[in-house]
Enzyme design. Sequence first.
Site, PDB file in Angstrom:
ATOM      1  CB  CYS A  10      -4.853  10.395  11.557  1.00  0.00           C
ATOM      2  SG  CYS A  10      -3.314   9.815  11.653  1.00  0.00           S
ATOM      3  CG  ASP A  34       3.732   1.529   9.493  1.00  0.00           C
ATOM      4  OD1 ASP A  34       3.323   2.324  10.081  1.00  0.00           O
ATOM      5  OD2 ASP A  34       3.832   1.639   8.313  1.00  0.00           O
ATOM      6  NE  ARG A  44      -7.509   4.562   5.663  1.00  0.00           N
ATOM      7  CZ  ARG A  44      -7.026   5.514   6.117  1.00  0.00           C
ATOM      8  NH1 ARG A  44      -7.516   6.227   7.421  1.00  0.00           N
ATOM      9  NH2 ARG A  44      -5.960   6.368   5.387  1.00  0.00           N
ATOM     10  NE  ARG A  77       0.363  10.383   9.992  1.00  0.00           N
ATOM     11  CZ  ARG A  77      -0.004   9.092   9.412  1.00  0.00           C
ATOM     12  NH1 ARG A  77      -1.245   8.724   9.453  1.00  0.00           N
ATOM     13  NH2 ARG A  77       0.908   8.728   8.387  1.00  0.00           N
ATOM     14  CE  LYS A  87      -1.702   1.472   3.964  1.00  0.00           C
ATOM     15  NZ  LYS A  87      -1.381   3.116   4.435  1.00  0.00           N
ATOM     16  CG  ASN A  88       2.302   2.712   3.426  1.00  0.00           C
ATOM     17  OD1 ASN A  88       1.371   3.039   3.268  1.00  0.00           O
ATOM     18  ND2 ASN A  88       2.793   2.515   4.669  1.00  0.00           N
TER      19      ASN A  88
HETATM   20  N1  EPU Z   1       6.778  14.560  10.640  1.00  0.00           N
HETATM   21  C1  EPU Z   1       6.836  15.981  11.108  1.00  0.00           C
HETATM   22  N2  EPU Z   1       6.759  16.798  10.012  1.00  0.00           N
HETATM   23  C2  EPU Z   1       6.725  16.739   8.774  1.00  0.00           C
HETATM   24  C3  EPU Z   1       6.596  15.295   8.340  1.00  0.00           C
HETATM   25  C4  EPU Z   1       6.588  14.141   9.168  1.00  0.00           C
HETATM   26  O1  EPU Z   1       6.911  16.302  12.177  1.00  0.00           O
HETATM   27  O2  EPU Z   1       6.735  17.475   7.840  1.00  0.00           O
HETATM   28  C5  EPU Z   1       6.664  13.757  11.563  1.00  0.00           C
HETATM   29  C6  EPU Z   1       5.154  12.987  11.791  1.00  0.00           C
HETATM   30  O3  EPU Z   1       4.464  13.758  12.614  1.00  0.00           O
HETATM   31  C7  EPU Z   1       5.622  11.779  12.465  1.00  0.00           C
HETATM   32  C8  EPU Z   1       7.086  11.422  11.832  1.00  0.00           C
HETATM   33  O4  EPU Z   1       7.451  12.574  11.292  1.00  0.00           O
HETATM   34  O5  EPU Z   1       5.856  11.825  13.740  1.00  0.00           O
HETATM   35  C9  EPU Z   1       7.133  10.345  10.509  1.00  0.00           C
HETATM   36  O6  EPU Z   1       6.270  10.838   9.568  1.00  0.00           O
HETATM   37  P1  EPU Z   1       6.670  10.364   8.063  1.00  0.00           P
HETATM   38  O7  EPU Z   1       6.411  11.562   7.323  1.00  0.00           O
HETATM   39  O8  EPU Z   1       7.819   9.640   7.912  1.00  0.00           O
HETATM   40  O9  EPU Z   1       5.162   9.474   7.787  1.00  0.00           O
HETATM   41  P2  EPU Z   1       4.011   9.433   6.548  1.00  0.00           P
HETATM   42  O10 EPU Z   1       4.830   9.666   5.385  1.00  0.00           O
HETATM   43  O11 EPU Z   1       3.058  10.406   7.004  1.00  0.00           O
HETATM   44  C10 EPU Z   1       4.569   7.100   6.241  1.00  0.00           C
HETATM   45  C11 EPU Z   1       3.600   5.856   6.026  1.00  0.00           C
HETATM   46  C12 EPU Z   1       3.116   5.226   7.527  1.00  0.00           C
HETATM   47  C13 EPU Z   1       4.117   5.124   8.377  1.00  0.00           C
HETATM   48  C14 EPU Z   1       5.262   6.330   8.238  1.00  0.00           C
HETATM   49  C15 EPU Z   1       6.474   5.938   9.223  1.00  0.00           C
HETATM   50  C16 EPU Z   1       2.333   6.112   3.845  1.00  0.00           C
HETATM   51  C17 EPU Z   1       1.420   6.307   3.040  1.00  0.00           C
HETATM   52  N3  EPU Z   1       2.275   6.022   5.310  1.00  0.00           N
HETATM   53  O12 EPU Z   1       3.605   8.051   6.687  1.00  0.00           O
HETATM   54  O13 EPU Z   1       2.173   4.329   7.321  1.00  0.00           O
HETATM   55  O14 EPU Z   1       3.695   4.768   9.616  1.00  0.00           O
HETATM   56  O15 EPU Z   1       5.511   6.580   6.772  1.00  0.00           O
HETATM   57  O16 EPU Z   1       7.177   4.611   8.618  1.00  0.00           O
HETATM   58  O17 EPU Z   1       3.600   5.770   3.396  1.00  0.00           O
HETATM   59  C18 EPU Z   1       0.560   2.784   7.848  1.00  0.00           C
HETATM   60  O18 EPU Z   1       0.798   2.395   6.807  1.00  0.00           O
HETATM   61  O19 EPU Z   1      -0.371   2.203   8.737  1.00  0.00           O
HETATM   62  C19 EPU Z   1       0.984   4.259   7.971  1.00  0.00           C
HETATM   63  C20 EPU Z   1       0.626   5.028   9.017  1.00  0.00           C
END
Ligand code: EPU
Length: 418
Positions: free
Chosen positions: A116, A304, A397, A121, A22-23
């Site tokens: 969320c 995850d 999802r 986030r 998915k990711n």
């Molecule tokens: N963060 C910030 N500022 C930013 C971006 C991120 O503070 O501008 C913080 C977030 O709040 C969080 C941390 O950095 O505390 C990590 O966030 P990241 O941006 O790495 O995560 P994401 O891209 O929002 C993806 C996956 C998540 C997975 C995370 C970490 C997708 C669609 N989602 O989220 O997947 O947990 O990376 O590996 O790729 C899931 O599949 O259940 C899921 C939540």
Amino acid sequence: MDKMSVMKSNPLRGEVAISGAKNSALPLIFATLLAKGKHQLKNVPQLNDIDSALSLMDSLGCQSQMKNNEVTIDIGEKLETLAHYDQVRKMRASILVLGPLLARFGVAQVSLPGGCAIGARPIGMHLDALKKMGAEIDVVSGYVVAKAKRLKGAVIDLPFATVGGTENIMMAASLADGITTINNAAREPEIVDLAHLLIKMGVVVEGAGSSTIKITGQNSLRAAEHEVIPDRIETGTLMVAAAITQGEVTLRKCDPTHLESFTQVLEEMGVKCCGEKNSIHIKSQYPLKTAGVVTEPYPGFPTDLQAQLMALMTQAQGRSTITEKVFENRFMHISELTRLGAQIEVHDKTATIKGGGKPLVGAPVMATDLRASACLILAGLVAEGETVVNRIYHLDRGYEKLENKLSLLGASIKRIKS
Ligand code: EPU
């Protein structure tokens, strides 16, 4: 709303195939915005999040079609550049349209995704990077409004190895003028998969999978065909299902090299994991030993898989710990596990799981997010009697037919339609 009924199950046995990630599929779908023409993505999992992504693409004027696990996306010369609140609120990953739309059309308006169940986030790092590449960015009435005649290559030093941030920058940099260097980039396999698609589209990408990624932007890109990598989180979830039921299971069509930190913890706990090129064999027998893990960006232990491992830790002999360092609020499953009789205490970012006491006993529980749903189903496989997991839409999802796969391995699990 559908529910899932899970009964205490016999040891799981047999083999199942893992679906596409998915990711990975989500950023790949959004990356197609960078080039006109007909793109084809294979091994795309059939999930509600994928439907949401394709519906967002269609709302931008693209024509997408999903047949079995193949997605075709026809991208036109001109597209809408506004991603509505109604589309983005359904799925946070929608923010990934920002980079490609801005880079290709010089303008993008994308609703702020908001928080969320697992945390606030924010997306500040995405926006700071785009500003550094020359974009003018305002937030107006809940929308990110971004403009740039043409983005310029820049050196981006990420304060944290954000997965989505790295992906948005990679896509934006693909059509920027000059070279973009991302320092402290995320190293997840999904980043490497995105790089492979971008390379097929004509971008020069170096270093994906390491902490420094270099992207040489192009004037235009071409449509491409690509196969999504296997879902490492689904793989890990099914590994726990085998381990928690003392089963013996082979998972096919997966990539064991994407799960090294996770496999290492299972081995420490006494679960035998034998990885081959595209499969992994798991054999488990109680008693299980305790373990201590800290979640970290890849190649560290994945956040995850934290909730699923916690279900397993309730069955280990003694105290295990999990420290959640990626998200600030990813322990919502604990109160539900406690309802099954698990003994878990939380101090700050660390949960201590006391295993080996009384057996878990089935109860009605509530899923709060995707991975929490998986955790509760796994716990249900060892809890005496019946566990009913409510709000299973979270599961839909992100897991393709999880109950069918578990049933195939012999689990007693059934969906109760609303
Ligand atoms: N963060 C910030 N500022 C930013 C971006 C991120 O503070 O501008 C913080 C977030 O709040 C969080 C941390 O950095 O505390 C990590 O966030 P990241 O941006 O790495 O995560 P994401 O891209 O929002 C993806 C996956 C998540 C997975 C995370 C970490 C997708 C669609 N989602 O989220 O997947 O947990 O990376 O590996 O790729 C899931 O599949 O259940 C899921 C939540």
